[in-house]
Design a protein around this motif. Structure first.
Motif, mmCIF file in Angstrom:
data_model
loop_
_atom_site.group_PDB
_atom_site.id
_atom_site.type_symbol
_atom_site.label_atom_id
_atom_site.label_comp_id
_atom_site.label_asym_id
_atom_site.label_seq_id
_atom_site.Cartn_x
_atom_site.Cartn_y
_atom_site.Cartn_z
ATOM 1 N N ARG A 182 -0.748 -2.946 -4.657
ATOM 2 C CA ARG A 182 -0.903 -2.116 -5.853
ATOM 3 C C ARG A 182 -0.235 -2.705 -7.095
ATOM 4 N N GLY A 183 0.491 -3.773 -6.962
ATOM 5 C CA GLY A 183 1.270 -4.322 -8.074
ATOM 6 C C GLY A 183 2.622 -3.649 -8.145
ATOM 7 N N GLY A 184 2.607 -2.347 -8.341
ATOM 8 C CA GLY A 184 3.807 -1.533 -8.326
ATOM 9 C C GLY A 184 3.438 -0.129 -7.893
ATOM 10 N N THR A 185 4.414 0.631 -7.494
ATOM 11 C CA THR A 185 4.200 2.006 -7.053
ATOM 12 C C THR A 185 5.513 2.766 -7.152
ATOM 13 N N ILE A 186 5.495 4.002 -6.715
ATOM 14 C CA ILE A 186 6.706 4.811 -6.601
ATOM 15 C C ILE A 186 6.932 5.106 -5.129
ATOM 16 N N LEU A 187 8.162 4.928 -4.678
ATOM 17 C CA LEU A 187 8.561 5.313 -3.323
ATOM 18 C C LEU A 187 9.473 6.524 -3.429
ATOM 19 N N SER A 188 9.203 7.524 -2.616
ATOM 20 C CA SER A 188 10.050 8.706 -2.588
ATOM 21 C C SER A 188 11.311 8.435 -1.773
ATOM 22 N N THR A 189 12.258 9.310 -1.890
ATOM 23 C CA THR A 189 13.460 9.223 -1.057
ATOM 24 C C THR A 189 13.079 9.281 0.420
ATOM 25 N N GLU A 190 12.081 10.101 0.756
ATOM 26 C CA GLU A 190 11.625 10.188 2.139
ATOM 27 C C GLU A 190 11.025 8.877 2.617
ATOM 28 N N ASP A 191 10.314 8.159 1.734
ATOM 29 C CA ASP A 191 9.785 6.844 2.096
ATOM 30 C C ASP A 191 10.936 5.892 2.441
ATOM 31 N N VAL A 192 11.969 5.937 1.643
ATOM 32 C CA VAL A 192 13.139 5.069 1.845
ATOM 33 C C VAL A 192 13.863 5.456 3.131
ATOM 34 N N PHE A 193 14.129 6.747 3.314
ATOM 35 C CA PHE A 193 14.799 7.213 4.529
ATOM 36 C C PHE A 193 13.969 6.909 5.774
ATOM 37 N N GLY A 194 12.662 7.056 5.681
ATOM 38 C CA GLY A 194 11.784 6.853 6.826
ATOM 39 C C GLY A 194 11.838 5.447 7.373
ATOM 40 N N TYR A 195 12.062 4.481 6.508
ATOM 41 C CA TYR A 195 12.133 3.090 6.955
ATOM 42 C C TYR A 195 13.392 2.838 7.748
ATOM 43 N N GLU A 206 0.821 -1.223 0.000
ATOM 44 C CA GLU A 206 0.000 0.000 0.000
ATOM 45 C C GLU A 206 0.851 1.268 0.000
ATOM 46 N N GLY A 207 1.943 1.239 -0.754
ATOM 47 C CA GLY A 207 2.776 2.419 -0.895
ATOM 48 C C GLY A 207 3.711 2.703 0.257
ATOM 49 N N LYS A 208 3.814 1.768 1.204
ATOM 50 C CA LYS A 208 4.727 1.915 2.347
ATOM 51 C C LYS A 208 5.733 0.767 2.305
ATOM 52 N N VAL A 209 6.959 1.041 2.702
ATOM 53 C CA VAL A 209 8.002 0.015 2.701
ATOM 54 C C VAL A 209 7.578 -1.138 3.610
ATOM 55 N N ALA A 210 7.528 -2.350 3.067
ATOM 56 C CA ALA A 210 7.185 -3.546 3.842
ATOM 57 C C ALA A 210 8.441 -4.344 4.183
ATOM 58 N N SER A 211 9.366 -4.448 3.232
ATOM 59 C CA SER A 211 10.632 -5.134 3.497
ATOM 60 C C SER A 211 11.732 -4.433 2.709
ATOM 61 N N TYR A 212 12.905 -4.412 3.317
ATOM 62 C CA TYR A 212 14.031 -3.674 2.749
ATOM 63 C C TYR A 212 15.290 -4.465 3.051
ATOM 64 N N GLU A 213 15.940 -4.989 2.025
ATOM 65 C CA GLU A 213 17.177 -5.740 2.186
ATOM 66 C C GLU A 213 18.337 -4.747 2.265
ATOM 67 N N MET A 214 18.859 -4.555 3.480
ATOM 68 C CA MET A 214 19.877 -3.526 3.706
ATOM 69 C C MET A 214 21.249 -4.070 4.086
ATOM 70 N N SER A 215 21.452 -5.376 4.012
ATOM 71 C CA SER A 215 22.740 -5.906 4.468
ATOM 72 C C SER A 215 23.908 -5.378 3.631
ATOM 73 N N ALA A 216 23.740 -5.250 2.319
ATOM 74 C CA ALA A 216 24.825 -4.716 1.487
ATOM 75 C C ALA A 216 25.090 -3.248 1.816
ATOM 76 N N MET A 217 24.038 -2.491 2.106
ATOM 77 C CA MET A 217 24.222 -1.086 2.470
ATOM 78 C C MET A 217 24.993 -0.971 3.791
ATOM 79 N N ARG A 218 24.681 -1.843 4.722
ATOM 80 C CA ARG A 218 25.420 -1.840 5.999
ATOM 81 C C ARG A 218 26.901 -2.151 5.766
ATOM 82 N N LYS A 219 27.183 -3.085 4.865
ATOM 83 C CA LYS A 219 28.582 -3.413 4.531
ATOM 84 C C LYS A 219 29.276 -2.206 3.892
ATOM 85 N N ALA A 220 28.568 -1.500 3.021
ATOM 86 C CA ALA A 220 29.144 -0.303 2.400
ATOM 87 C C ALA A 220 29.508 0.712 3.477
#
Length: 171
Positions: A158-171, A125-139
């Motif tokens: 929704r099938g697909g949607t757009i997430l803003s940078t704020e959506d990503v940062f918020g998670y 529903e347009g909100k981050v449900a899962s985020y694979e961040m292990s590679a980012m943590r390694k970086a």
């Protein structure tokens, strides 16, 4: 423990919002130099991170992703073949702008890696449900600047949607 800072470069700052698909290359160069000044000390031989600061950089889509996203209504959902084609176009355009950002960082001598949300996030529903961040943590652990941006994501409802940078940062 190092302080984690989220920095967003707004889409209207790094693109010309009046001209579709137009980056502001001079502004990207200037911003990359400013980021370098914060992350590195010119007094030391070679780039050395300032102690106590970890940065995650994000940027908007400006005249790139917004143009295609509006055309297809991607944020509201993706179900038809035409909407899926639009989903792919939004992804392409967001990645195009990211390429300009990454080039400016590279030319400034900043080791950075792009982490496209379309490859690491599933939303609901347009909100981050899962985020694979292990590679980012390694970086981050290896003093590599992670870069995220507004992008498409597969969405469980929704099938697909757009997430803003704020959506990503918020998670």
């Amino acid at each position: 423990m190092a302080e984690l800072v989220f920095l967003k470069l707004g889409g209207s700052l790094i693109t010309d919002k009046d001209l579709p698909y137009t980056p502001r290359l001079d502004k990207l160069t200037e911003l990359a130099q400013e980021i370098k000044a914060v992350l590195y000390s010119d007094r030391l031989a070679g780039p050395q991170k300032q102690a106590g600061l970890k940065l995650i950089l994000g940027h908007g889509s400006g005249s790139f992703g917004h143009t295609a996203g509006k055309k297809y209504g991607t944020r509201n959902g993706v179900h038809t073949p035409e909407e899926w084609a639009g989903f792919a176009e939004v992804r392409f355009q967001a990645a195009e702008l990211n390429r300009y950002v990454m080039e400016a960082l590279f030319k400034a001598g900043i080791p950075a890696l792009s982490f496209p949300p379309s490859s690491t996030i599933v939303s609901r529903e347009g909100k981050v449900a899962s985020y694979e961040m292990s590679a980012m943590r390694k970086a981050l652990a290896n003093n590599i600047l992670p870069v995220v941006y507004g992008d498409v994501a597969f969405d469980e409802v929704r099938g697909g949607t757009i997430l803003s940078t704020e959506d990503v940062f918020g998670y």
